[in-house]
Every structure is written in structure tokens, then in C-alpha cells.
Scaffold this active site. Structure first.
Site, PDB file in Angstrom:
ATOM      1  N   ASP A 174      10.003 -14.045  -0.894  1.00 47.02           N
ATOM      2  CA  ASP A 174      10.487 -14.177  -2.286  1.00 47.02           C
ATOM      3  C   ASP A 174      11.825 -14.901  -2.281  1.00 47.02           C
ATOM      4  O   ASP A 174      12.687 -14.611  -1.427  1.00 47.02           O
ATOM      5  CB  ASP A 174      10.751 -12.796  -2.913  1.00 47.02           C
ATOM      6  CG  ASP A 174       9.495 -11.975  -3.118  1.00 47.02           C
ATOM      7  OD1 ASP A 174       8.398 -12.541  -2.990  1.00 47.02           O
ATOM      8  OD2 ASP A 174       9.634 -10.769  -3.406  1.00 47.02           O
ATOM      9  N   CYS A 194      13.258  16.496 -22.929  1.00 45.45           N
ATOM     10  CA  CYS A 194      14.069  15.531 -23.677  1.00 45.45           C
ATOM     11  C   CYS A 194      13.413  15.179 -25.017  1.00 45.45           C
ATOM     12  O   CYS A 194      13.517  15.944 -25.953  1.00 45.45           O
ATOM     13  CB  CYS A 194      14.339  14.298 -22.808  1.00 45.45           C
ATOM     14  SG  CYS A 194      15.812  13.419 -23.338  1.00 45.45           S
ATOM     15  N   PRO A 225      -1.807 -12.099   8.420  1.00 40.17           N
ATOM     16  CA  PRO A 225      -0.767 -12.082   7.376  1.00 40.17           C
ATOM     17  C   PRO A 225       0.537 -11.445   7.878  1.00 40.17           C
ATOM     18  O   PRO A 225       1.629 -11.907   7.536  1.00 40.17           O
ATOM     19  CB  PRO A 225      -1.386 -11.244   6.253  1.00 40.17           C
ATOM     20  CG  PRO A 225      -2.861 -11.318   6.484  1.00 40.17           C
ATOM     21  CD  PRO A 225      -3.046 -11.439   7.969  1.00 40.17           C
ATOM     22  N   HIS A 246      16.539  16.587 -18.153  1.00 43.46           N
ATOM     23  CA  HIS A 246      15.366  16.192 -17.361  1.00 43.46           C
ATOM     24  C   HIS A 246      15.300  17.004 -16.057  1.00 43.46           C
ATOM     25  O   HIS A 246      15.775  16.546 -15.021  1.00 43.46           O
ATOM     26  CB  HIS A 246      15.430  14.700 -17.024  1.00 43.46           C
ATOM     27  CG  HIS A 246      15.244  13.828 -18.215  1.00 43.46           C
ATOM     28  ND1 HIS A 246      13.998  13.402 -18.627  1.00 43.46           N
ATOM     29  CD2 HIS A 246      16.134  13.306 -19.091  1.00 43.46           C
ATOM     30  CE1 HIS A 246      14.134  12.656 -19.717  1.00 43.46           C
ATOM     31  NE2 HIS A 246      15.417  12.574 -20.022  1.00 43.46           N
ATOM     32  N   LEU A 289       3.817  -1.688  -1.166  1.00 44.90           N
ATOM     33  CA  LEU A 289       3.325  -1.198   0.120  1.00 44.90           C
ATOM     34  C   LEU A 289       3.736   0.243   0.386  1.00 44.90           C
ATOM     35  O   LEU A 289       3.271   0.846   1.343  1.00 44.90           O
ATOM     36  CB  LEU A 289       3.931  -2.052   1.243  1.00 44.90           C
ATOM     37  CG  LEU A 289       3.192  -3.295   1.650  1.00 44.90           C
ATOM     38  CD1 LEU A 289       3.983  -4.004   2.733  1.00 44.90           C
ATOM     39  CD2 LEU A 289       1.805  -2.945   2.171  1.00 44.90           C
ATOM     40  N   GLU A 315      12.924  17.398 -14.179  1.00 46.33           N
ATOM     41  CA  GLU A 315      12.034  16.764 -13.181  1.00 46.33           C
ATOM     42  C   GLU A 315      12.808  16.016 -12.097  1.00 46.33           C
ATOM     43  O   GLU A 315      12.277  15.765 -11.020  1.00 46.33           O
ATOM     44  CB  GLU A 315      11.031  15.824 -13.865  1.00 46.33           C
ATOM     45  CG  GLU A 315      11.584  14.567 -14.508  1.00 46.33           C
ATOM     46  CD  GLU A 315      12.007  14.732 -15.969  1.00 46.33           C
ATOM     47  OE1 GLU A 315      12.324  15.862 -16.370  1.00 46.33           O
ATOM     48  OE2 GLU A 315      12.043  13.714 -16.692  1.00 46.33           O
TER      49      GLU A 315
HETATM   50  N1  GLN Z   1      14.727   8.935 -27.429  1.00 44.75           N
HETATM   51  C1  GLN Z   1      15.368  10.198 -27.289  1.00 44.75           C
HETATM   52  C2  GLN Z   1      16.874  10.070 -27.218  1.00 44.75           C
HETATM   53  O1  GLN Z   1      17.395   9.018 -26.951  1.00 44.75           O
HETATM   54  C3  GLN Z   1      14.851  10.932 -26.064  1.00 44.75           C
HETATM   55  C4  GLN Z   1      15.252  10.279 -24.782  1.00 44.75           C
HETATM   56  C5  GLN Z   1      14.454  10.768 -23.599  1.00 44.75           C
HETATM   57  O2  GLN Z   1      13.425  11.387 -23.735  1.00 44.75           O
HETATM   58  N2  GLN Z   1      14.913  10.456 -22.405  1.00 44.75           N
HETATM   59  O3  GLN Z   1      17.558  11.027 -27.433  1.00 44.75           O
END
Ligand code: GLN
Length: 534
Positions: free
Chosen positions: A148, A382, A191, A508, A15, A510
Site C-alpha cells: 500500500d 448509552c 503470494p 459503555h 488477516l 463493553e
Molecule cells: N447519540 C447519543 C449521544 O450522543 C448516544 C451515543 C452513544 O450511544 N455512544 O449521546
């Protein structure tokens, strides 16, 4: 003193409770209050780290290295805060603690039961978050749908907790769905009524209802829901489908949701400062340009698997008044360079995101090669860095068959290999190199310019690394290692200086992009894409 806001969901799953929690968090933050948001997930996994992205979407990683639910990403992005392990609680983690205590004899011979032992542990987690953040408001979202079996201990714990904290110190918000019946042209409330009956049968009467709907809810419908669900008329809020999730806080603010919540909690309302968020939403609604970015991943049927990457691209797009469309590429289908060329012919940039396992790797190498050879802006994340290094080793450094030992244990040229510290790790779940680590950037490199600083901190989640035995060769052949761990051992960023933007990182980025401040690496990618398009 912290006030508590509990959010449950009814009628159906998915939702957008997480967006409602994040939006309310945003509205309270915009009033100058401090807010922490905690997610309670009823599944038995200790954390989502071991779950397939197909099942659960992205695993969001916090600075302190917790592998958490993707809703924490929304919480961080909306409230511009940095969260912690304690912000994500699962049934698995609760049971694990209780069983460990039982084995240590901490229950002094008692029969260990769901009530009170599991419920006490759940309440302890609420207290831990309170102690850690000392927030004005702790918003706790309970995953799953009312009714649930799995979520019952959480609901019971909330019932007890609310009683113990005293009247006026907590509220319960129920997010529900009003289905639209096309034939009769009606929004149906039954609902939701039933869902509230069930919640009430567990001892919780919600004070606030947030109704998800495809069309506007009329006053008469709101009054009907209020009457049948026993909530005040001004406590029923409409949450209509929106083009962008970032519109939700403003839509709720227009109905004075935060004001009503504050009144229920006996806190004086303050004037919110939402001007920069309003500007953001205006930009989202009126983009001047459009860009297409190829996302070459494995879980392309489920965009939630890459949700932070997609959001980061949007954030960076906004800084250039551009809407970013994603072209999903199932890399398995990209079997040769021609296919890669065909696929990338109409895109402005390429992102190769993180991932695990050998499926689709050759396709990733093909698209990366095309991007490198054709100056197509590229960002590798990564696994994306690892693939960029493999591609370079094979096609430029002459190491035919170079690979990662993750994909081919017997490769002649293991340019990517398991990190030394990972070699003796037994078991999965919380055992990767996780969370924030510092990284030193090379003076004058593209990434150094992009970040505007030499020392950065980014979040990690990996087991493999660039094999140090090949670092010199690869650099001699022209792929620069422009970011390293402070001891110089781990390659954290690589870049190909001949291209306008060919950057890949072992971490990462992101997870740290925010709607109001795009991440430098995504900004760099989009900037190059915009220039290329010109
Ligand atoms: N599989 C790769 C590693 O373990 C990259 C991991 C990922 O992209 N988060 O290093």
C-alpha cells in the site's frame, strides 16, 4: 530496556494481525513480562471517531478518552491491560502534529518532508509509548497491507528505528496468507514470497512469518516458505482459522512462538502461566448451555461494529457455562409492538447498544417496551439508556411524543437533551464526553449489588443526557436512576425494579469486560437470562 516487535501484514487485508499481536502480547504477559501494544493506522483521519462503523467497525474508547481502532479492544482483552491515547497512531495524527510544528516555525525554515519529518514523528510516537509504559516489549502493529502506498512512511520509520535501536533489539513479524487451491489440493506460498520480496525492497527482512491458513501447513511447505522468504525454519508459524479468537494464543504457544521470539531478542525464556486461559478455552469449546441474545442495532450487517458488545456477552456467557448466540435485529424493520414480540419470542435477553442518529429509533423503542412489559432481561448501552428513558416517558409517564433532541429538535418533551457542556462545542472529532468518569450507585439497587461497590468508573462517549427537568417525574413513575455522576447531575444508570434485569447505562461497560472476568452488568443480564430459561 524495551525490545520492539513490529507486525506487518501481507497478501490481503483483514488477516487478523490484531489478534496475532494481542496473542503474542498474551504469551509474553503469561511469562511475567510487561507488554504494550501500539497500533499504527495509515489513514488520514486523525482518529476513527468520525468514521462510520460501516467503514471501520467499532470505535474503541480508552480510559483517557481516546477514540481508537477496534484492535485496541483485542489488545486490552487479551493482555488484560488498560491502554492510552498513545497506543493508537494514525497518519492523520502524525501529519497534524508535523503541520502544527511547521506553522509554529519549529522546523527553522527547513523544507518539511515525509523523510525525515513524518518518519521522525512516527519514531517519536514509538518513543512516547516506550516512555509512558516502560514495557519489556513494545509490540507495534502496522495497519494495511505491504505494498500500500499509504503505509510506506510507517515502514520506512520502522526501518530507521530498527537500525537506531541496534541489532538484536527488535524483530519484524510478517503475517501473511497461504491460499488453498481446492482443485489441486495445495496451499500456495507464492503470494507470501512476493509480499516478503516487497517488504525486503523497503529494507526490512522479516525474522518471523505467521501464516494464516484454512488447513494445517505441512513441514515441507514450511521449509519451502522459509527458504524462499529467507527466514529460519523454526520461525514460520501456522495460524489456522479457529472457532474462537481466544484459541489463537494457545495454538501459537503450542508452536513455541513466544520462545522463538524471545530467543531472537536475546531474552531468556520463562515458563508461561496459561492455566486460566486454558480453562477459558476449554469452557468455550464445551459449553453446557446455549442462550440467544437479541442485539438491536443499526449496523447489523457488520458485526465488527459491535465487537466489544458481542465479546462482553460471550465473556458473561462463559461464567454460566453458556454459549451466547446473537440474534441481530435491524431495528428499522421493527415497526410496531407485534413485530417486536415476534422477533423477541425466541430470545433470552435483549441488548440495545450505542449509536447515533434517528434511523431505527422507533424500532428500538418497540423492543425495549416489549422487554419491559414482559420481564425479558434487558441491557441498554448509552443510546440504549436514552431509548429506555424515552420509551418509559412515552408509555408509562404519559409524555406522548417524548424524544431526544438528537432525533426531534422540536419535541414537546425533550427527555433526552444535549449536555450543557456540549452546547458550545464546535466541530466533530474528540469533542464528545469521552473516557472514564466516576459514577455513584444507589445503595441497594440492582447495579449496586451487581458491582458490589458504590463507586465505579466507566468509559463514556456521548453528547446527550437525561434532561434533569424530567428526572423527578420519571423516578416518581417508577424508573429508578440508580447511578449518577458524583455531583448528582448526570443520570448514568437507570433500572426498572419490577423486572429481574432491566438496566441501562449512559456509559459503555463493553469496553471493560475481559474474557477472564466478565463485566458486572453483562453478568447481571446473562444471569437473569439463565434463570429465565430455567
Ligand atoms: N447519540 C447519543 C449521544 O450522543 C448516544 C451515543 C452513544 O450511544 N455512544 O449521546
Amino acid at each position: 530496556m524495551t525490545k520492539y516487535i513490529f507486525i506487518t501484514g501481507g497478501v490481503v487485508s483483514s488477516l487478523g494481525k490484531g489478534i496475532v499481536a494481542a496473542s503474542l502480547g498474551k504469551l509474553l504477559r503469561a511469562r511475567g513480562f510487561s507488554v504494550a501494544i501500539q497500533k499504527f493506522d495509515p489513514y488520514i483521519n486523525v482518529d476513527p471517531g468520525t468514521m462510520s462503523p460501516f467503514q471501520h467497525g467499532e470505535v474503541f474508547v480508552t480510559d483517557d478518552g481516546a477514540e481508537t481502532d477496534l484492535d485496541l479492544g483485542h489488545y486490552e482483552r487479551f493482555t488484560n491491560t488498560s491502554l492510552h491515547q498513545i497506543n493508537n497512531v494514525t497518519s492523520g495524527s502524525v501529519y497534524q502534529t508535523v503541520i502544527q510544528k511547521e506553522r509554529k516555525g519549529e522546523y527553522l525554515g527547513a523544507t518539511v518532508q515525509v523523510i525525515p519529518h513524518i518518519t521522525n514523528e512516527i519514531k517519536a510516537r514509538l518513543q512516547m509509548a516506550t516512555k509512558h509504559f516502560k514495557p519489556d516489549f513494545l509490540i507495534a502493529e502496522i495497519g494495511g497491507t505491504i505494498g500500500d502506498i499509504e503505509s510506506l512512511p510507517f515502514i520506512e520509520a520502522i526501518r530507521q528505528f530498527r537500525l537506531e535501536e541496534g541489532i538484536g533489539n527488535s524483530i519484524s513479524i510478517h503475517v501473511t496468507l497461504l491460499p488453498y487451491l481446492q482443485t489441486s489440493g495445495e496451499l500456495k506460498t507464492k503470494p507470501s514470497q512476493h509480499s516478503v520480496y516487497v517488504l525486503r525492497s523497503y529494507g526490512i527482512q522479516p525474522e518471523v512469518l505467521v501464516c494464516r491458513t484454512a488447513i494445517p501447513i505441512h513441514k515441507a511447505e514450511k521449509e519451502k516458505i522459509a527458504l524462499f522468504c529467507s527466514v529460519q525454519k523454526d520461525c514460520v508459524f501456522e495460524c489456522k482459522d479457529m472457532k474462537s479468537i481466544y484459541e489463537v494464543p494457545l495454538a501459537l504457544e503450542a508452536q513455541n512462538m513466544a520462545g522463538v521470539v524471545l530467543k531472537l531478542l536475546n531474552i531468556k525464556d520463562k515458563k508461561p502461566n496459561l492455566s486460566s486461559w486454558e480453562k477459558l478455552v476449554d469452557k468455550i469449546k464445551h459449553p453446557k448451555n446455549t442462550l440467544t441474545v437479541a442485539l438491536a442495532g443499526k449496523y447489523t450487517d457488520l458485526s465488527d461494529a459491535y465487537i466489544s458488545v458481542v465479546e462482553s456477552l460471550k465473556h458473561a456467557g462463559l461464567e454460566f457455562d453458556s454459549k451466547v448466540n446473537i440474534k441481530w435485529l435491524a431495528t428499522e424493520e421493527c415497526t410496531d409492538l407485534n413485530k417486536a414480540k415476534e422477533f423477541l419470542s425466541d430470545v433470552d435477553a435483549l441488548v440495545v447498544p450505542g449509536g447515533f442518529g434517528v434511523r431505527g429509533i422507533e424500532g428500538k423503542l418497540n423492543v425495549i417496551r416489549y422487554a419491559r412489559e414482559n420481564n425479558l432481561p434487558f441491557l441498554g448501552l448509552c443510546l440504549g439508556l436514552q431509548c429506555a428513558v424515552i420509551e418509559y416517558a412515552r408509555n408509562v409517564a404519559g409524555l406522548e411524543g417524548a424524544n431526544s433532541t438528537e432525533f426531534d429538535e422540536n419535541t414537546k418533551y425533550p427527555v433526552i437533551d444535549l449536555m450543557t457542556e456540549q452546547k458550545n462545542v464546535a466541530g466533530y472529532g474528540g469533542t464528545m464526553r469521552l473516557g472514564a468518569y466516576p459514577c455513584h450507585l444507589k445503595e441497594g439497587s440492582k447495579v449496586h449489588k451487581a458491582y458490589g461497590t458504590k463507586i465505579i468508573s466507566e468509559r463514556h462517549r456521548h453528547r446527550y443526557e437525561v434532561n434533569s427537568e424530567y428526572k423527578k417525574l420519571i423516578e416518581d413513575k417508577g424508573l429508578i436512576i440508580s447511578g449518577s455522576s458524583p455531583d448528582g447531575l448526570l443520570a448514568e444508570v437507570v433500572e426498572y425494579p419490577k423486572n429481574d434485569w432491566f438496566v441501562a447505562c449512559q456509559f459503555h461497560p463493553e469496553f471493560k469486560s475481559r474474557p477472564e472476568s466478565a463485566h458486572p452488568l453483562f453478568r447481571g443480564l446473562i444471569k437473569a437470562a439463565v434463570n429465565r430459561k430455567k
